[in-house]
Design an enzyme around this catalytic site. Structure first.
Site, mmCIF file in Angstrom:
data_model
loop_
_atom_site.group_PDB
_atom_site.id
_atom_site.type_symbol
_atom_site.label_atom_id
_atom_site.label_comp_id
_atom_site.label_asym_id
_atom_site.label_seq_id
_atom_site.Cartn_x
_atom_site.Cartn_y
_atom_site.Cartn_z
ATOM 1 N NE ARG A 193 16.633 -28.225 -46.188
ATOM 2 C CZ ARG A 193 15.568 -28.171 -45.176
ATOM 3 N NH1 ARG A 193 14.905 -29.124 -45.312
ATOM 4 N NH2 ARG A 193 15.502 -27.064 -44.051
ATOM 5 C CB THR A 194 23.665 -26.955 -46.296
ATOM 6 O OG1 THR A 194 22.649 -26.416 -46.912
ATOM 7 C CG2 THR A 194 25.057 -26.833 -46.943
ATOM 8 C CE LYS A 239 37.240 -23.325 -24.725
ATOM 9 N NZ LYS A 239 38.101 -24.666 -24.965
ATOM 10 N NE ARG A 297 24.656 -22.937 -43.879
ATOM 11 C CZ ARG A 297 23.648 -23.234 -44.171
ATOM 12 N NH1 ARG A 297 22.545 -23.341 -43.413
ATOM 13 N NH2 ARG A 297 23.120 -23.538 -45.708
ATOM 14 C CG HIS A 345 23.939 -21.917 -49.874
ATOM 15 N ND1 HIS A 345 24.606 -23.141 -50.230
ATOM 16 C CD2 HIS A 345 22.901 -22.271 -49.255
ATOM 17 C CE1 HIS A 345 24.061 -23.911 -49.152
ATOM 18 N NE2 HIS A 345 23.085 -23.575 -48.670
#
Ligand code: NCD
Length: 306
Positions: free
Chosen positions: A51-52, A80, A101, A129
Site C-alpha cells: 500500500r504505502t 553494495k 521506507r 509512519h
C-alpha cells in the site's frame, strides 16, 4: 524545504488544511489531474510494502506526474554498501520528491539532512509512519465527522507498531481524546510514547489485555498486526501472533457507530467475516490513503491548484 518525518512536522492548522485539500481532491479529482505534470516522485523502499509504495505512486500518477524507484534494498546499491546520504544525493538528480521506507529508525531523517528535495518518511523501523497517520486521520474525520472527543482503542502490537506511535502523536493535539491501549503485556506501548507523549500532554488512557473489555466504549478500534520482522526470536512471535482475533461474535460487543481501522496488511487479527460488517473501514482507509498522499505531494512541492 519541507520534509515529513513525523506527524509533528505539520502544525494542527497545516494538518487540517491538508485534510481539507484531500477531501477536495476526492470530490474534484479531474481538477488535480495535471497539477504535477513534469514532476517525478522517487519511491526508495528498503523494506517490503504494498500500500504505502503503490499509493504514493498512484498519488503522483493521479496528479499527472511520473514515478521511479526501487522496492527492495537488494535491488539498489545499498546491497553494495552505499550510504543513504549518497543514495539521496543521487536520486535528487533524477526526482523532485522522494518517499523512503527503511528498516532502521532515523534513516529517512539522515536522508532529509542530505537532501535538496522533500523527503517523506514512508516508515522507519518500529519508529514512525506519518503518511499512514494522515490516512488514518482522514478516514476518522470522514467517517466520524471530527477528530476531537473520541475514544480510540489501539489493539495488538503497540510496542513495534510504528503506525500506532505516529497516530498517538498526532491525535493528542486534539481535545477530548482518550485512548484504550489493548495489548498483551509483552507488546505494551513503549515508554517513550507513554511518558513523552501521553503523560506529558495529560491525555487520559487505560491499558487492558482483553479486547472484549474495551469494545463497548470505543468510537474507533484501530487493529494492528504483530510485527513479525521486529521480533528477535521466532518463538515469541508464534506465541503472540494470534493473541487477538476480531470476529463477528466480538463485533456484537461494539457500538453501532464504532469503526474498525487497520493499516493493513492483515494476518489473522481480523477474521474475513468482519469485512462485510458496515463498521469495517479498513479498505475505505486504503482509498483515503491515495487522496491524502496526493494532498501531501502538492503541499510539499508547494503546488497550488485553483
Ligand atoms: C504498516 C507498516 O508498514 O507499518 N503497513 C502500512 O504501511 N500500511 C503496518 C504493518 O506493516 O503492519
Amino acid at each position: 524545504m519541507r520534509h515529513l518525518m513525523s506527524p509533528l512536522d505539520l502544525s494542527v492548522e497545516e494538518l487540517n488544511n491538508l485534510l481539507d485539500l484531500a477531501q477536495d481532491i476526492e470530490a474534484h479529482r479531474e481538477k488535480y489531474s495535471h497539477a504535477c505534470s513534469g514532476k517525478t516522485l522517487a519511491t526508495l523502499f528498503y523494506e517490503p510494502s504494498t500500500r504505502t509504495r503503490l499509493s504514493h505512486e498512484a498519488a503522483m500518477l493521479n496528479l499527472g506526474g511520473n514515478t521511479m524507484g526501487f522496492s527492495s534494498a537488494d535491488s539498489s546499491s545499498a546491497s553494495k554498501g552505499e550510504s543513504v546520504a549518497d543514495t539521496i544525493r543521487t536520486v535528487s538528480c533524477y526526482a523532485d520528491i522522494a518517499a523512503m521506507r527503511h528498516p532502521k529508525e532515523g534513516a529517512p531523517m539522515v536522508a532529509s539532512a542530505n537532501s535538496p528535495i522533500p523527503i517523506i518518511n514512508a516508515g522507519d523501523g518500529g519508529h514512525q509512519h506519518p503518511t499512514q497517520t494522515l490516512t488514518d486521520l482522514l478516514t476518522i474525520r470522514s467517517l466520524k465527522g471530527r477528530l476531537d472527543n473520541l475514544t480510540i482503542g489501539l489493539c495488538g502490537d503497540l510496542k513495534f507498531g510504528r503506525t500506532v506511535h505516529s497516530l498517538i502523536q498526532a491525535l493528542v493535539r486534539y481535545t477530548g481524546i482518550r485512548f484504550v491501549l489493548i495489548s498483551p503485556e509483552e507488546l505494551r506501548l513503549p515508554d517513550y510514547i507513554r511518558q513523552d507523549v501521553l503523560d506529558k500532554e495529560n491525555v487520559p488512557y487505560t491499558e487492558v489485555v482483553r479486547l472484549e473489555e474495551a469494545l463497548p466504549e470505543l468510537d474507533i478500534l484501530y487493529m494492528t498486526r504483530v510485527q513479525k520482522e521486529r521480533f528477535f526470536n521466532e518463538d515469541d512471535y508464534v506465541r503472540m501472533k494470534d493473541f487477538y482475533i476480531l470476529d463477528k461474535q466480538k463485533m456484537k460487543l461494539a457500538p453501532e457507530d464504532m469503526y474498525v481501522l487497520h493499516p493493513l496488511p492483515r494476518v489473522n487479527e481480523i477474521s474475513v467475516e468482519v469485512d462485510e460488517d458496515p463498521r469495517a473501514a479498513y479498505f475505505k482507509q486504503v482509498q483515503y490513503g491515495v487522496y491524502v498522499r496526493m494532498a501531501l505531494i502538492l503541499t510539499l512541492l508547494e503546488i497550488k491548484v485553483d
